[in-house]
Design a protein around this motif. Structure first.
Motif: not given
Length: 530
Positions: A357-386
């Motif tokens: 329930x940490x609010x930062x988790x939702x913030x991280x999820x929103x950030x990931x989706x925003x970045x992937x909409x820009x073209x980022x792909x974290x499923x093949x870039x574990x280090x960048x996601x971390x």
């Protein structure tokens, strides 16, 4: 219930060497033979002594301790005896403990490829096998084009198989050389052959031209064959051979198979299969197939949010075996399809403790989706996601700041008067308030940037001295005048660690530099730099 023994015959070093782009050195062959031996493979086929200096040298001494070290070659030529055939002599004179003869079993091939009579071909099989057996070698006869031959002329194909067996061959391997036979055909034909040649003397050698080499191998097993030929990672000419990295775990982990059959590979050895598969790719300078069954990075990866939620409750919901059984690992991918469960699972894998329930988790999820909409792909870039996750959670130091960078590409004449293209990069970085400027020439602009960036990072230099750029991939994410470029880079270090990062920009160089910066920052993070 007594289990039946099934023998595994590996042809990575022979048939696998015919893969486009694959060339084994002598050291490669020695190392791979040792790995196969340690895994528990029964037969390691190493090549064709006498055909080339490398294979002749390889067979100058036995290269396995437990596995039968097997040499490959042709049966004697028509018009001469086995005793006077140089090819047969090279096989017998080698250090091989077993000899695999290839023999035509399709009358069409005998006439067209060999140019001899059907009787001469049978004589060649008989004479060659007897000569090798007399010399104290175990013999395998690869009946080449057997299934196509059986469909055209079943009597002659059966004569070839029976001649090999009666001459003393321990194994008669039925080859689907063109790879076009279907599983139901394989099973039916093998059953018919087993009426003349006992099943515990029959093998299957399947090629993958219809993507069914593994299925055909199991069909032959159902038909009575008890030896399976294949190659690691499915290597082989054209579309490859039956993939032993799929066959072995299926035989060991699927109850129907494990209850009935026994193989030389143990469950303990199986846990090293993923590493073995990737080691082979590393030796061949190939990128591992992420989607390979059992051993691929995506074999136990879950992307969709509802799937990830189920996997976290019970992995059996979307896993047919445990990843640990083959030395792989479970991955819950972070992507634009991800839900909260994906994020939490990945954070747990990274060792990051955070409440659901940490609010930062939702913030991280929103950030990931925003970045992937820009073209980022974290499923093949574990280090960048971390790095992204730890930054959102507030856990990554600001090691350095890039003040500016520059890349020049120039085409000019070198000292020999040859026209060449040179790339030179300059990077200005701020470390603890100190500006450091480095320049370097590289094979291309990205390589030059990498060298310049890693040339002088002040107090952090000792942490990055062993990193190496291993792979660089570019994809245009959006076409047209507003094209966006996605760059994935892979790095490694002397400890064998590998990590991937991603950069996105309308400018290829800028995207590449983003990925390079993440790669260096990740190395510093993992090294405990402060």
């Amino acid at each position: 219930m007594t289990r039946e023994r099934v023998y595994l015959f590996d042809t990575t070093l022979r048939d696998g060497a015919q893969t486009t782009g694959v060339d084994f050195s002598l050291d490669d062959k020695k190392q791979i033979a040792g790995l196969l031996d340690a895994l528990g493979i029964d037969y390691v086929e190493g090549g064709y002594p006498g055909a080339n200096p490398l294979d002749t040298e390889f067979f100058s001494t036995k290269r396995t301790r437990k596995a039968r070290f097997t040499a490959f070659g042709m049966t004697k030529r028509a018009g001469r005896s086995a005793a006077n055939d140089p090819g047969v002599a090279a096989l017998i004179d080698s250090a091989a403990s077993a000899i695999a003869f290839v023999a035509k079993a399709w009358d069409y091939q005998v006439h067209v490829a060999l140019g001899c009579t059907l009787e001469e071909n049978i004589e060649g099989i008989d004479d060659s096998v007897k000569a090798a057996v007399k010399a104290g070698r175990e013999v395998i006869v690869d009946c080449e084009h057997f299934f196509d031959g059986f469909k055209d002329n079943p009597d002659y194909a059966l004569q070839c198989a029976e001649a090999a067996y009666k001459a003393g061959a321990r194994w008669v391997a039925l080859c689907d050389t063109n790879g076009g036979t279907l599983p139901h055909e394989i099973e039916e034909i093998v059953r018919k052959v087993a009426e003349l040649v006992p099943g515990d003397h029959l093998g299957i050698h399947a090629h993958n031209d219809t993507e069914q080499a593994v299925a055909n191998s199991f069909a032959a097993l159902r038909g009575g064959a008890r030896q399976i030929h294949g190659a690691l990672n499915g290597l082989g000419e054209r579309c490859g051979n039956a993939n032993l990295c799929s066959i072995i775990p299926t035989l060991l982990l699927k109850k129907d198979m494990a209850d009935r059959y026994e193989i030389g590979v143990s469950l303990d050895s199986l846990r090293g299969l993923t590493k073995l598969s990737h080691t082979l790719d590393e030796l061949l300078n190939r990128s591992p197939d992420r989607h390979a069954p059992y051993v691929g990075a995506s074999a136990f990866a879950t992307k969709a949010g509802i799937h990830a939620s189920a996997v976290l409750k019970d992995p059996r919901t979307y896993e047919h075996v445990t990843p640990e059984s083959v030395g792989n690992q479970r991955r819950v991918l972070v992507s634009d399809q991800a839900g909260k469960s994906n994020i939490l699972a990945e954070l747990e894998r990274l060792g990051v403790t955070v409440g659901r329930d940490d609010p930062r988790v939702n913030r991280l999820l929103a950030t990931v989706k925003e970045k992937e909409a820009q073209g980022y792909a974290y499923e093949g870039a574990d280090a960048s996601f971390e790095l992204l996750a730890r930054r959102v959670l507030g856990h990554v130091p600001a090691y350095f700041e890039i003040e500016r960078f520059r890349v020049d590409v120039e085409r000019r004449h070198n000292a020999q008067g040859e026209l060449e293209t040179f790339s030179e990069a300059t990077v200005r970085v701020n470390v603890d308030g100190q500006s450091l400027i480095s320049a370097a020439e590289g094979n291309g602009p990205v390589h030059a940037l990498y060298l310049a960036l890693c040339k002088d990072l002040g107090k952090y230099q000792k942490f990055i001295e062993d990193i190496e750029l291993l792979d660089f991939r570019v994809r245009v994410f959006q076409g047209g005048a507003d094209a966006v470029t996605r760059v994935l880079v892979e790095f490694g270090d002397r400890d064998g660690e590998r990590w991937s990062t991603v950069g996105v920009s309308a400018n290829l160089i800028d995207a590449s530099f983003q990925a390079l910066l993440d790669a260096v920052a990740y190395k510093l993070l993992k090294s405990g730099a402060a």
